[in-house]
Design an enzyme around this catalytic site. Structure first.
Site, PDB file in Angstrom:
ATOM      1  CG  ASP A  92      -7.348  12.059  -3.750  1.00  0.00           C
ATOM      2  OD1 ASP A  92      -8.254  11.602  -5.009  1.00  0.00           O
ATOM      3  OD2 ASP A  92      -6.864  11.253  -2.946  1.00  0.00           O
ATOM      4  CE1 TYR A 136     -13.894   9.118   2.345  1.00  0.00           C
ATOM      5  CE2 TYR A 136     -12.442   9.272   1.484  1.00  0.00           C
ATOM      6  CZ  TYR A 136     -13.030   9.933   3.021  1.00  0.00           C
ATOM      7  OH  TYR A 136     -12.660  10.276   3.628  1.00  0.00           O
ATOM      8  CD  GLN A 156      -7.871  13.639  -1.130  1.00  0.00           C
ATOM      9  OE1 GLN A 156      -9.228  13.496  -0.548  1.00  0.00           O
ATOM     10  NE2 GLN A 156      -6.875  13.927  -0.599  1.00  0.00           N
ATOM     11  CG  ASP A 204      -1.973   7.669  -2.625  1.00  0.00           C
ATOM     12  OD1 ASP A 204      -1.853   8.619  -1.694  1.00  0.00           O
ATOM     13  OD2 ASP A 204      -2.003   6.770  -2.393  1.00  0.00           O
ATOM     14  CE1 TYR A 241      -0.524  18.113   8.810  1.00  0.00           C
ATOM     15  CE2 TYR A 241      -1.053  17.512   6.716  1.00  0.00           C
ATOM     16  CZ  TYR A 241      -0.413  17.863   8.400  1.00  0.00           C
ATOM     17  OH  TYR A 241       0.783  17.663   8.136  1.00  0.00           O
ATOM     18  CE  LYS A 301       1.577  12.596   6.465  1.00  0.00           C
ATOM     19  NZ  LYS A 301       0.694  14.403   6.995  1.00  0.00           N
ATOM     20  CE1 TYR A 329      -9.949  11.949  10.797  1.00  0.00           C
ATOM     21  CE2 TYR A 329      -7.484  11.110   9.921  1.00  0.00           C
ATOM     22  CZ  TYR A 329      -8.909  11.773   9.587  1.00  0.00           C
ATOM     23  OH  TYR A 329      -9.268  10.536   8.343  1.00  0.00           O
TER      24      TYR A 329
HETATM   25  C1  F6R Z   1      -3.361  10.619   0.352  1.00  0.00           C
HETATM   26  C2  F6R Z   1      -4.235  10.235   1.726  1.00  0.00           C
HETATM   27  C3  F6R Z   1      -4.347  10.340   2.462  1.00  0.00           C
HETATM   28  C4  F6R Z   1      -5.427  11.330   3.945  1.00  0.00           C
HETATM   29  C5  F6R Z   1      -6.318  10.255   5.457  1.00  0.00           C
HETATM   30  C6  F6R Z   1      -6.860  11.184   6.307  1.00  0.00           C
HETATM   31  O1  F6R Z   1      -3.607  10.179  -0.415  1.00  0.00           O
HETATM   32  O2  F6R Z   1      -5.340   8.804   1.122  1.00  0.00           O
HETATM   33  O3  F6R Z   1      -3.532  11.068   3.318  1.00  0.00           O
HETATM   34  O4  F6R Z   1      -6.061  12.568   3.776  1.00  0.00           O
HETATM   35  O5  F6R Z   1      -5.696   9.075   5.789  1.00  0.00           O
HETATM   36  O6  F6R Z   1      -7.926  10.399   5.100  1.00  0.00           O
HETATM   37  P1  F6R Z   1      -9.614  10.494   4.922  1.00  0.00           P
HETATM   38  O7  F6R Z   1     -10.188  10.834   7.270  1.00  0.00           O
HETATM   39  O8  F6R Z   1     -10.609  10.843   4.654  1.00  0.00           O
HETATM   40  O9  F6R Z   1      -9.479   9.031   6.320  1.00  0.00           O
HETATM   41 MG    MG Z   2      -3.489  10.364  -2.168  1.00  0.00          MG
HETATM   42 MG    MG Z   3      -6.001  10.607  -0.267  1.00  0.00          MG
END
Ligand code: F6R
Ligand code: MG
Ligand code: MG
Length: 372
Positions: free
Chosen positions: A11, A89, A93, A130, A230, A233, A348
């Site tokens: 991603d 966004y 990452q 995903d 973290y 995912k 979180y």
């Molecule tokens: C996986 C994914 C989620 C985000 C999680 C936290 O593709 O998008 O696991 O990592 O929702 O994301 P933030 O903190 O950016 O909202």
């Molecule tokens: Mg993803």
């Molecule tokens: Mg993501």
């Protein structure tokens, strides 16, 4: 000559939160793979599932090949530049390290690779999920390769009846690859005892005991182990060879009709059912539900057919409806109990900080005096 199937996915940025990559980002990734991959790989397929882009490559260089991995890395780095330019966004990452070293294991992208002696016809399935983690494949693989209720081939085909060898990884161990091998049907209860805990024990590969051939591979990376915190995912990819010594395509697909609950969805911190979706489907409801796509191929002399979209068939519309109901039902209990993941799996730290702060306000009551 052996054929290597390599899937590398990452991603590197998405539109509207964690929904899907932009057209320009996908184009850039494809341009790099096409231009730099000419002398290196025989064929490729690029697709997306939610916010993750997967590059499937065929070649003859074996797994963990530095040049093949660098090709995918470079494509994702080039894609990141576009993602930054467009203000996507989470740009870049999953590229957790600044520079490429040797292969992409431990650098962020998920990897699943198999080196195979092609059969005269070689059908295989490529799964991409995903908003979930690698343990999401535990149940469907177990049912497909070890449960006669799902897979009649286990009693109908003498080769399948010899069973399978499983390599399971303990993904909570961070010093190296901690693995165990088990064989089914003899050790089926031991296998189940491990697979029931998909956040710790994850299927890495499955092998035919009749022929010794590899049947399946799953990406096992846990991003938080690499980053030390973290960062999203893991969104795992997998490949499964089908027919003959292996389960039929339909036996591999059937367990996805359950829509089993997996770790993922909103903020990577919930239990939500896994929804089988068409190729190139974005994410939606509650940053989920976790989704899985499946591209079916045949590979012949290292060349891929076009993909057949295994979950696009109308049958799966009914499954999707059921999964949507399950997702909404689970959401009705909000943050309580089974709806949210256990502490160690939350993406979180807020809950932990709150509990830490409340710790000093707990008191232990003195035992009441016993009256004579
Ligand atoms: C996986 C994914 C989620 C985000 C999680 C936290 O593709 O998008 O696991 O990592 O929702 O994301 P933030 O903190 O950016 O909202
Ligand atoms: Mg993803
Ligand atoms: Mg993501």
């Amino acid at each position: 000559m052996k054929t290597t199937l390599s899937v590398i996915k990452a991603d590197v940025g998405s539109i509207g939160g964690h929904i899907m990559p932009s057209r320009r980002l996908l184009q850039r990734v494809a341009e790099v793979v096409e231009s730099q991959g000419k002398a290196l790989i025989q064929d490729h397929y690029i697709g997306f599932t939610g916010d993750d882009i997967a590059i499937l490559m065929t070649h003859t260089r074996g797994p963990s090949d530095e040049k093949v991995h660098k090709l995918a890395w470079d494509a994702f780095v080039a894609g990141t530049a576009i993602a930054k330019e467009e203000g996507l966004y989470g740009a870049g990452q999953d590229l957790l390290k600044d520079s490429f070293s040797g292969n992409v294991h431990g650098l962020g992208p998920a990897v699943a690779e198999m080196e195979i002696e092609e059969r005269p016809n070689e059908p295989f399935l490529f799964f991409a999920a995903d908003k979930t983690d690698p343990g999401a494949y535990n149940l469907p693989m177990y049912l497909a390769f070890a449960d006669v209720m799902n897979t009649p081939g286990l009693i109908l085909s003498p080769k399948m009846a010899k069973g399978f060898r499983w390599v399971i990884m303990d993904v909570s161990y961070t010093e190296g690859d901690r693995v165990i091998e088990l064989v089914t049907p003899e050790e089926i209860y031991d296998l189940a005892a491990l697979l029931r805990d998909p956040e710790q024990y994850v299927i890495e590969s499955v092998w035919s005991r009749a022929s010794g051939e590899q049947a399946a591979v799953v990406s096992t990376s846990r991003l938080h182990n690499i980053a030390g915190k973290y960062v999203g995912k893991d969104d795992p990819v997998a490949m499964v060879r089908t027919q003959m010594n292996f389960p039929a395509t339909g036996e591999i697909l059937a367990p996805y009709s359950i829509g089993h609950f997996v770790a993922g969805g909103m903020r990577g911190s919930h239990n939500q059912p896994l929804m089988p979706v068409a190729l190139n489907t974005p994410t939606s409801y509650f940053d989920g539900p976790p989704l899985v796509s499946c591209a079916a191929f045949c590979v012949h002399n290292t060349k891929l057919t076009e993909p057949a979209d295994a979950f696009a068939h109308p049958f799966w519309d009914e499954v999707r409806n059921r999964v949507a109901y399950k997702a909404i039902d689970m959401r009705r209990q909000g943050f309580i109990g089974a709806a949210m993941l256990p502490m160690a799996e939350l993406e979180y730290t807020g809950v932990m900080e709150t509990l830490h702060a409340l710790e000093k306000r707990f008191i232990v009551r003195k035992a009441a005096a016993v009256s004579a």
